[in-house]
Write an enzyme that holds these catalytic residues in place. Structure first.
Site, PDB file in Angstrom:
ATOM      1  CG  ASP A 162      60.891  86.595  -0.221  1.00 22.35           C
ATOM      2  OD1 ASP A 162      59.720  86.535  -0.614  1.00 22.35           O
ATOM      3  OD2 ASP A 162      61.198  86.743   0.981  1.00 22.35           O
ATOM      4  CG  ASP A 220      77.933  81.170   5.722  1.00 20.40           C
ATOM      5  OD1 ASP A 220      76.845  81.718   5.461  1.00 20.40           O
ATOM      6  OD2 ASP A 220      79.016  81.798   5.768  1.00 20.40           O
ATOM      7  CD  GLU A 270      64.835  83.206   3.450  1.00 17.42           C
ATOM      8  OE1 GLU A 270      64.493  83.956   2.532  1.00 17.42           O
ATOM      9  OE2 GLU A 270      64.191  82.188   3.769  1.00 17.42           O
ATOM     10  CG  HIS A 308      68.181  82.271   0.570  1.00 16.90           C
ATOM     11  ND1 HIS A 308      68.480  81.555  -0.557  1.00 16.90           N
ATOM     12  CD2 HIS A 308      66.936  82.765   0.370  1.00 16.90           C
ATOM     13  CE1 HIS A 308      67.467  81.594  -1.395  1.00 16.90           C
ATOM     14  NE2 HIS A 308      66.509  82.333  -0.853  1.00 16.90           N
TER      15      HIS A 308
END
Length: 845
Positions: A341, A709, A718, A661
């Site tokens: 993120d 995955d 992540e 991720h």
């Protein structure tokens, strides 16, 4: 545990969901049709769309022109409301969809209001000609007014979406997810060191030993028998161990055969980990915030600078606090994005930058961390690239300190991130969210104190002003933390970013005091270390350490970095005891990992590697091969010798994680975006299953099987800065495959004056053969600099010193010694004698 930034947005509160794709031709079980007008025979009603597109029926299909220039997937939606779902009912959901040009969409069945919990979330890749798609899911709740939505936003250019034959029927059979684990012989798919352990695991129902064969091509080069191990609790499998460590010939393309199965290929060689060490460190440059990522340095990963305040960014150059937290703004640009993120967190940045600096500090004398090694913008500036990369994060951590004259001055803000969650994919420069500073915390403040104290001694030989700036910041942070020892991050502060809460900071105090003492040698910090209840406690737990448990970082540095702490032999003994515990766990574990909890934790791969760090440090302290072998064998699990038979490092091994991720390494969602860079570690098995995809496909999993995955599985898959840090550390250790040298070194200071000193070094040959030509290397703590030498040719770069023989003292007979000396320039701070010396590249024992 790690709290990846998507954890709250995707609603952890969602119960277990059974979600799986099935062939588009499969018919749903009989049940009432839940979707009104899913064939659009009567027009578009009751379907709706967001205001930025219009619906129309063309050729019997519902179509919409999707505008370009949107940021989030939910910025453009086509949907239908009031779809009844029954708790524990399994539904078949299917549709036909097309895109011109081809595009990835999101198909979701969800709660109709905030937090929009998804009961099904899929990411079909739509083609121009169109395809049928079908999924099953089990509703976790009674929901009379669910929504079916197609999220179409987040694209830079316009495209056309068309939809037909949308169906949702109950009575379906749930499809059980079964990972493809390949051959039953599990090996390290990268390979094995010639002089290191070589172990594999066979999955079999056989209870008696079976014959194994090591092949190179068609040639059998070694044979033996397996050792039955019974049922492995972490995988639920009946397994055998294979030990082929006696085979030492280097080569490529080996395979291992047993019980009618043949492993995936692997190599045997000394240089297998050199590239992994570098790639694990190269991961950090594309994670940088506030700077353009140059495509010439990372082909395929170039992107504009993120969060500089260039529209649509609101930027990190002048970030205000959350309402009511402070009355100022800070320039907190730079640093690394924490994970997949756009958030930046001091407590996660702290352990990450520490482990990079620690890897350098351990190996400073060897020269393996060189200027130009990582191909970053700073390459060529005379500073090892690993320190340049660490500085990028350390500058950010310094910027998070509360200014003088403000409430909580000297403390560090806990984190900075978006005011609200963003979706996937979203490149950093396209993030439109407001950025906010969150309240200061004692944990963040002590992370700053620890890393700044460490940076002060490591950067002193390269940039004295930056080193001094760090030391001032470390002292201010220490004083501020003592004044407010219980200012904790709120566990409810999890909107837009992870909370990273921690209500016990005794470990952070211990770590910070240890780093400050090592750097300064001052009594205040030694007293705190010695008085801490953690100092003599057993802190090497089976699950390892992480960002919320950092006393181990202080203990390891107190044991290895030269310092004068009283009782240091006991400190070293405690590390060896912890390593012995991990060796026992590893020996008992048929997959050879030094990790022992009954349930695997979030980011388990990083904790496996952190336990390997303890083993490696024990080897450095003792020279005992068992610790080195334990650290080396740990890499087998990470690189393929595991229940899933896959490498968890992108680009390493025949089958490896590649859908971690991330909002910008989002190839699974948008084929125009890249996969994570080579050398990126996936978080790994997590028994908690906090995300809907993991809940859907992994319910009831044995610990090693609690991984998938998939880019949407943020709790198992992540990527994060603090997971790649121990990967780089351990890969560096394993790549350093030098055997011990037969030598002893005595380092003696003979005199000192206000700005200088004189020292003498005696090198003794403890082996049975003469040494013919010698090079002795070590590193100084801080900014000490040699100004002149005698009886040896001495050179210094940064903290690393190299002394070479002269013609007349080239040879050292067994039992004999040579002595040389030098004058040096002093520097502020502690000045302990060097402790680790390398003779011709190998450590003296």
């Amino acid at each position: 545990m790690i709290r990846p930034p998507a954890w709250l947005a995707l609603a952890v509160a969602a119960a277990a969901v059974t979600l799986s794709a099935v062939p588009a031709t499969a018919a749903a079980e009989e049940g009432p049709e839940q979707i009104p007008n899913g064939t659009f025979d009567t027009g578009s009603a009751p379907w709706w769309s967001t205001a930025n597109t219009a619906l129309r029926v063309e050729g019997g299909r519902l179509c919409a022109d999707v505008p370009g220039g949107t940021v989030n997937p939910w910025d453009v939606i086509v949907g239908i409301n009031d779809i009844p779902l029954v708790k524990d009912e399994t539904y078949a959901f299917s549709f036909f969809a097309a895109a011109d040009p081809g595009h990835v969409a999101k198909a979701i069945v969800q709660m109709p209001s905030d937090p929009y919990t998804a009961y099904l979330s899929a990411n079909p890749e739509l083609s121009v000609s169109g395809n049928g798609y079908a999924y099953t899911f089990t509703s976790p709740v009674d929901q009379p007014k669910a929504q079916v939505v197609f999220q179409l936003g987040g694209g830079a250019t316009p495209w056309r979406f068309c939809l037909d034959d949308v169906s949702l029927k109950g009575g379906a059979e749930p499809d059980v997810y079964k990972p493809d684990t390949g051959p039953r012989v599990r090996v390290n798919m990268v390979g094995y060191l010639p002089s290191g352990p070589k172990n594999a695991t066979l999955v079999t129902e056989r209870t008696e030993p079976v014959t194994w064969r090591l092949r190179k091509g068609d040639e059998v080069v070694a044979t033996g028998e397996t050792t039955p191990r019974g049922t492995d609790a972490t995988s639920g499998q009946n397994v055998h161990s294979v030990d082929f460590g006696s085979f030492t010939a280097a080569g490529t393309g080996y395979t291992l055969e047993a019980d009618g199965e043949t492993s995936r290929p692997f190599d045997i060689g000394r240089d297998l980990y050199d590239r992994l060490r570098d790639d694990a460190l190269k991961f950090y440059y594309p994670q940088r915030s506030g700077v353009e990522i140059r495509d010439d340095l990372r082909p395929g990963y170039g992107r504009p600078a993120g969060h500089l305040g260039v529209a649509p960014n609101q930027g990190d150059v002048k970030v205000p606090c959350q309402p009511g937290v402070c009355d100022y703004s800070l320039d907190v640009s730079g640093g690394w994005y924490d994970a997949g993120d756009h958030g930046k967190y001091v407590v996660n940045g702290g352990i990450s930058v520490h482990q990079l600096m620690s890897a350098f500090e351990r190996a400073a004398a060897t020269g393996v961390f060189a200027d130009g090694q990582l191909d970053i913008p700073e390459s060529g500036n005379g500073v090892p690239d690993i320190l340049d990369e660490a500085r990028w994060e350390q500058e950010f951590l310094l910027s998070m300190q509360v200014p003088d004259g403000k409430p909580h001055a000297g403390m560090a803000h806990h984190k900075i991130h978006d005011a609200n969650w963003t979706g996937l994919p979203l490149l950093p420069h396209r993030d439109p969210q407001k950025r906010e500073l969150h309240p200061p915390s004692t944990a963040a403040t002590l992370n700053l104190a620890a890393t700044a104290a460490q940076a002060a001694r490591l950067f002193a030989p390269y940039d004295a002003a930056f080193a001094e700036r760090n030391l001032r910041a470390a002292r201010r942070a220490w004083a501020a933390a003592k004044a407010e020892p219980d200012r904790y991050a709120s566990p409810s502060d999890g909107v837009g970013g992870g909370a990273y809460e921690d209500a016990d900071v005794t470990d952070e105090f211990y770590w910070a005091a240890a780093e400050l003492y090592i750097t300064t040698g001052e009594k205040e910090f030694a007293d705190h270390v010695l008085a801490s209840p953690l100092h003599k406690a057993d802190i090497f737990h089976p699950e390892g350490f992480n960002w919320g448990s950092v006393a181990q970082l202080g203990r390891l540095d107190l044991a290895t970095v030269p310092n004068g702490l009283p009782g240091r032999d006991a400190v070293r003994a405690s590390v060896l005891a912890g390593a012995d515990k991990y060796l026992a766990i590893q020996k008992a574990q048929p997959y050879g990992m030094p990790y022992g909890p009954a349930r695997f934790e979030w980011g388990s791969n990083s904790q496996v590697l952190n336990n390997a760090v303890v083993l490696a440090v024990a080897h450095d302290l003792s020279g005992e091969a068992k610790y080195r072998d334990g650290a080396v064998e740990t890499m087998d699990y990470i690189l393929g010798r595991n229940a899933l038979n896959q490498s968890y490092v992108t680009g390493y091994g025949e089958v490896s994680s590649h859908n971690q991720h991330s909002r910008w390494y989002s190839h699974q969602l948008d084929p125009s975006l890249p996969e994570p860079p080579r050398g990126t570690l996936a978080g790994g098995p997590n028994s908690g299953l906090q995300d809907p995809v993991a809940q859907a496909k992994l319910r009831g999993c044995a610990p090693q099987f609690c991984y998938i995955d998939d880019i949407e599985s943020w709790s198992t898959n992540e990527l994060t800065i603090n997971w790649n840090a121990p990967l780089a550390w351990v890969a560096s250790f394993v790549a350093d495959d030098a055997p011990a040298a037969s030598c002893e070194v005595a380092y003696t200071r003979h005199g000192a004056w206000p700005d200088g000193f004189t020292a003498q070094v005696t090198l003794r040959n403890t082996g049975a053969k003469a040494i013919d030509g010698w090079t002795l290397k070590w590193s100084f703590l801080g900014g000490r600099k040699i100004t002149g030498a005698w009886s040896a040719a001495v050179d210094q770069k940064g903290s690393a010193v190299t002394a070479r023989n002269l013609d007349w003292n080239r040879k050292i007979a067994p039992g004999a010694s040579v002595t040389f000396g030098f004058n040096g320039r002093s520097a502020p701070g502690a000045d302990p004698a060097p402790e680790r010396f390398l003779l011709n590249g190998a450590p003296c024992r």
